[in-house]
Design an enzyme around this catalytic site. Structure first.
Site, PDB file in Angstrom:
ATOM      1  N   GLU A  94      17.549  35.074  47.230  1.00  0.00           N
ATOM      2  CA  GLU A  94      18.208  34.637  48.455  1.00  0.00           C
ATOM      3  C   GLU A  94      19.757  34.395  48.133  1.00  0.00           C
ATOM      4  O   GLU A  94      19.905  33.170  47.473  1.00  0.00           O
ATOM      5  CB  GLU A  94      17.581  34.397  49.718  1.00  0.00           C
ATOM      6  CG  GLU A  94      16.232  35.046  50.032  1.00  0.00           C
ATOM      7  CD  GLU A  94      15.732  34.379  51.056  1.00  0.00           C
ATOM      8  OE1 GLU A  94      14.788  35.680  51.350  1.00  0.00           O
ATOM      9  OE2 GLU A  94      15.972  33.499  50.846  1.00  0.00           O
ATOM     10  N   CYS A 107      26.129  29.755  48.874  1.00  0.00           N
ATOM     11  CA  CYS A 107      24.773  29.477  48.301  1.00  0.00           C
ATOM     12  C   CYS A 107      24.182  30.466  47.564  1.00  0.00           C
ATOM     13  O   CYS A 107      23.241  31.465  48.031  1.00  0.00           O
ATOM     14  CB  CYS A 107      24.013  28.829  49.925  1.00  0.00           C
ATOM     15  SG  CYS A 107      22.530  27.808  48.993  1.00  0.00           S
ATOM     16  N   CYS A 114      10.876  28.336  42.023  1.00  0.00           N
ATOM     17  CA  CYS A 114      11.309  27.224  41.079  1.00  0.00           C
ATOM     18  C   CYS A 114      10.412  27.052  40.033  1.00  0.00           C
ATOM     19  O   CYS A 114       8.950  26.738  41.349  1.00  0.00           O
ATOM     20  CB  CYS A 114      12.044  25.947  42.234  1.00  0.00           C
ATOM     21  SG  CYS A 114      12.718  24.858  41.227  1.00  0.00           S
ATOM     22  N   CYS A 118       8.916  20.193  44.374  1.00  0.00           N
ATOM     23  CA  CYS A 118       9.746  18.952  45.129  1.00  0.00           C
ATOM     24  C   CYS A 118       8.814  19.694  46.142  1.00  0.00           C
ATOM     25  O   CYS A 118       8.205  20.825  46.352  1.00  0.00           O
ATOM     26  CB  CYS A 118      11.186  19.634  45.731  1.00  0.00           C
ATOM     27  SG  CYS A 118      11.865  18.969  44.115  1.00  0.00           S
ATOM     28  N   CYS A 121       9.777  21.571  49.546  1.00  0.00           N
ATOM     29  CA  CYS A 121      11.143  22.774  49.445  1.00  0.00           C
ATOM     30  C   CYS A 121       9.827  23.587  49.672  1.00  0.00           C
ATOM     31  O   CYS A 121       9.210  24.219  49.245  1.00  0.00           O
ATOM     32  CB  CYS A 121      11.836  22.347  48.067  1.00  0.00           C
ATOM     33  SG  CYS A 121      12.648  23.877  48.126  1.00  0.00           S
ATOM     34  N   GLY A 165      15.440  27.669  43.021  1.00  0.00           N
ATOM     35  CA  GLY A 165      15.983  27.769  41.523  1.00  0.00           C
ATOM     36  C   GLY A 165      16.455  26.273  41.298  1.00  0.00           C
ATOM     37  O   GLY A 165      17.064  25.794  42.292  1.00  0.00           O
ATOM     38  N   SER A 197      23.836  22.015  41.965  1.00  0.00           N
ATOM     39  CA  SER A 197      23.092  21.007  42.441  1.00  0.00           C
ATOM     40  C   SER A 197      22.409  20.958  42.071  1.00  0.00           C
ATOM     41  O   SER A 197      21.031  21.852  41.506  1.00  0.00           O
ATOM     42  CB  SER A 197      22.558  20.822  43.847  1.00  0.00           C
ATOM     43  OG  SER A 197      21.873  20.490  44.384  1.00  0.00           O
ATOM     44  N   HIS A 221      17.264  12.006  47.657  1.00  0.00           N
ATOM     45  CA  HIS A 221      16.312  11.616  48.680  1.00  0.00           C
ATOM     46  C   HIS A 221      15.237  10.633  48.280  1.00  0.00           C
ATOM     47  O   HIS A 221      14.543  10.218  49.384  1.00  0.00           O
ATOM     48  CB  HIS A 221      15.211  13.329  48.064  1.00  0.00           C
ATOM     49  CG  HIS A 221      15.521  14.506  48.138  1.00  0.00           C
ATOM     50  ND1 HIS A 221      16.270  15.027  48.773  1.00  0.00           N
ATOM     51  CD2 HIS A 221      15.488  15.067  47.131  1.00  0.00           C
ATOM     52  CE1 HIS A 221      16.605  16.082  48.780  1.00  0.00           C
ATOM     53  NE2 HIS A 221      16.396  16.539  47.328  1.00  0.00           N
ATOM     54  N   CYS A 340      19.004  24.847  54.183  1.00  0.00           N
ATOM     55  CA  CYS A 340      18.245  24.571  53.050  1.00  0.00           C
ATOM     56  C   CYS A 340      16.756  24.407  52.963  1.00  0.00           C
ATOM     57  O   CYS A 340      15.055  24.281  53.602  1.00  0.00           O
ATOM     58  CB  CYS A 340      19.030  23.035  52.791  1.00  0.00           C
ATOM     59  SG  CYS A 340      20.728  22.861  52.574  1.00  0.00           S
TER      60      CYS A 340
HETATM   61  N1  SAH Z   1      16.914  22.668  42.504  1.00  0.00           N
HETATM   62  C1  SAH Z   1      18.293  22.370  42.951  1.00  0.00           C
HETATM   63  C2  SAH Z   1      19.069  23.061  44.096  1.00  0.00           C
HETATM   64  C3  SAH Z   1      18.450  23.753  45.148  1.00  0.00           C
HETATM   65  S1  SAH Z   1      18.098  22.803  46.447  1.00  0.00           S
HETATM   66  C4  SAH Z   1      17.943  20.998  44.017  1.00  0.00           C
HETATM   67  O1  SAH Z   1      17.011  20.597  43.894  1.00  0.00           O
HETATM   68  O2  SAH Z   1      19.689  20.275  43.923  1.00  0.00           O
HETATM   69  C5  SAH Z   1      19.379  23.112  47.499  1.00  0.00           C
HETATM   70  C6  SAH Z   1      19.163  21.309  48.776  1.00  0.00           C
HETATM   71  O3  SAH Z   1      18.536  21.793  49.526  1.00  0.00           O
HETATM   72  C7  SAH Z   1      18.590  20.134  47.615  1.00  0.00           C
HETATM   73  O4  SAH Z   1      19.220  18.816  47.896  1.00  0.00           O
HETATM   74  C8  SAH Z   1      17.361  20.306  48.370  1.00  0.00           C
HETATM   75  O5  SAH Z   1      16.661  19.212  48.014  1.00  0.00           O
HETATM   76  C9  SAH Z   1      17.096  20.574  49.798  1.00  0.00           C
HETATM   77  N2  SAH Z   1      16.170  21.384  50.502  1.00  0.00           N
HETATM   78  C10 SAH Z   1      14.977  21.636  50.222  1.00  0.00           C
HETATM   79  N3  SAH Z   1      14.473  21.909  50.480  1.00  0.00           N
HETATM   80  C11 SAH Z   1      15.017  21.516  51.650  1.00  0.00           C
HETATM   81  C12 SAH Z   1      14.113  21.476  53.159  1.00  0.00           C
HETATM   82  N4  SAH Z   1      12.589  22.071  53.318  1.00  0.00           N
HETATM   83  N5  SAH Z   1      14.880  20.763  54.200  1.00  0.00           N
HETATM   84  C13 SAH Z   1      16.222  20.245  54.086  1.00  0.00           C
HETATM   85  N6  SAH Z   1      16.681  20.082  52.471  1.00  0.00           N
HETATM   86  C14 SAH Z   1      15.732  20.415  51.690  1.00  0.00           C
END
Ligand code: SAH
Length: 381
Positions: A94, A107, A114, A118, A121, A165, A197, A221, A340
């Site tokens: 996407e 984006c 990935c 996390c 996510c 990713g 990022s 975070h 996000c």
């Molecule tokens: N792997 C990279 C890029 C992808 S995530 C990274 O971790 O930076 C892009 C951003 O979206 C990251 O800051 C991630 O922590 C945030 N993110 C992921 N899931 C989310 C969610 N459910 N709500 C808000 N932000 C989220």
């Protein structure tokens, strides 16, 4: 047997010049071709009239132009567009375009799924199914620009590698793609408008500092290791102290007029207390950074909740009152699951086999990344 041709969109200026020279042509011919392709939108080598017949024939047998197929395109009520791009393997990744005033921020995804897992996510929840190659990463910008142009809109002004990713675990492809994004002979964006990022792959942040000076965002975070361990499992390998040291080094590379972005997803009852704001303000005091607060975007089965608007405001106010730049990232495109952490494509293999594969790859990727970075460090000395 004829050799398979190389995807032109996967080649940056340096690799094209090298290929031209190896074929016995002048390097500047590569730049002429890039101009045709990216400035004049021409992909028919035969029509590139300032090249010799021999050069055109060589180009036609050496390169082709491959773009992912646009399998889906949804537009949010707020103007956000989400594309599902189909790869030759059949998988979907996407890409999201977020309009904001004159800005058109794209984006971009760097992997199918990935491997970092996390906990908050959605991408991490669906597992890892492979890397995108440089052409597949870069061509998300080409496809988005085409669509924007067709709608009479202006083109992409900013790119963030914040889609699916972990960009720093697909290092080489990401570097090639970002170099095309920043090249005047390709997309031509300023380096501060292209942001990588990362969840904090520390050795790769050091390697990045030795390689480029595009903008960097860190997904922090949490202000303590105990909290961060439970949100970003990678923290157990690269704790906050090491991450901060790598960030400091990157800030030094960027020079005095630029800073890095720290992303902080606010989750109710997990990291949204004033004590967390206080610890965060202290932790980030020495670092030249801008804090981006992202209220958690829910997805089914996440087990987490978004904090109240008051909690978010209080958190931000504390940071602002203590000398930090802290922006609240407004939720965009959530009606089409484009916000996000909501990007999942259609990679939904949740079998045990997939789990084991993912665990093995995660271990290997991190080991590989480290060994590459060790080699690099040695070479630099
Ligand atoms: N792997 C990279 C890029 C992808 S995530 C990274 O971790 O930076 C892009 C951003 O979206 C990251 O800051 C991630 O922590 C945030 N993110 C992921 N899931 C989310 C969610 N459910 N709500 C808000 N932000 C989220």
């Amino acid at each position: 047997m004829t050799q398979p041709r190389t995807n032109f969109y996967a080649c940056d200026r340096a690799s094209l010049e090298a290929a031209f020279v190896a074929a016995g042509f002048d390097a500047y011919r590569a730049r002429q071709v890039m101009k045709w392709v990216y400035h004049h939108d021409l992909t028919d080598f035969a029509a590139m009239t300032n090249l010799s017949k021999a050069q055109r024939a060589w180009l036609a047998t050496t390169y082709d132009f491959r773009l992912p197929e646009v399998a889906a395109c949804q537009t949010s009520t707020d103007g956000t567009i989400k594309w599902g791009m189909r790869l030759p393997s059949g998988e979907l990744v996407e890409t999201v375009m977020i309009p904001e005033g004159k800005r058109r921020t794209l984006c971009v995804s760097s992997q199918v799924g990935c491997m970092l897992d996390c906990t908050f996510c959605a991408t991490g929840k669906q597992g890892f199914n492979g890397n995108l190659d440089a052409g597949q990463i870069f061509s998300q910008t080409i496809l988005a620009n085409r669509e924007l142009k067709a709608r009479g809109d202006s083109g992409v002004t900013n790119v963030v590698l914040m889609g699916m990713g972990e960009p720093l675990l697909n290092f080489d492809a990401v570097i090639t793609a970002t170099s095309l994004m920043c090249d005047d002979l390709a997309l031509g964006l300023a380096k501060r408008r292209v942001t990588i990022s990362t969840a904090g792959v520390v050795p790769q942040i050091h390697r990045l500092a030795d390689t480029t000076d595009v903008a960097l965002a860190i997904s922090l975070h949490a202000p303590t290791n105990a909290q961060r361990d439970s949100l970003v499992p990678l923290n157990k390998k690269y704790p906050i102290e090491d991450l901060m040291a790598a960030c400091q080094r990157y800030v030094d590379v960027l020079g005095e007029r630029r800073s890095i972005t720290v992303e902080y997803t606010l989750i109710r009852g997990v990291n949204d207390a004033l004590l967390d704001a206080k610890r965060l303000a202290k932790l980030l005091r020495p670092l030249r950074c801008k804090i981006n607060l992202i209220p958690f975007n829910p997805f089914p089965g996440s087990g987490f909740e978004r904090p109240s608007a008051t909690a978010v405001r209080d958190f931000q106010t504390y940071l602002l009152n203590h000398g930090h730049s802290a922006m609240l990232r407004t939720t965009r495109g959530d009606d089409i699951d484009a916000a996000c952490g909501q990007l999942v494509g259609r990679v939904e293999d949740r079998t045990r086999r997939q789990e084991r594969y993912r665990a093995r790859l995660a271990a290997e990727a991190v080991e590989h990344a480290e060994s590459v970075s060790r080699v690099n460090t040695v070479e630099l000395r």
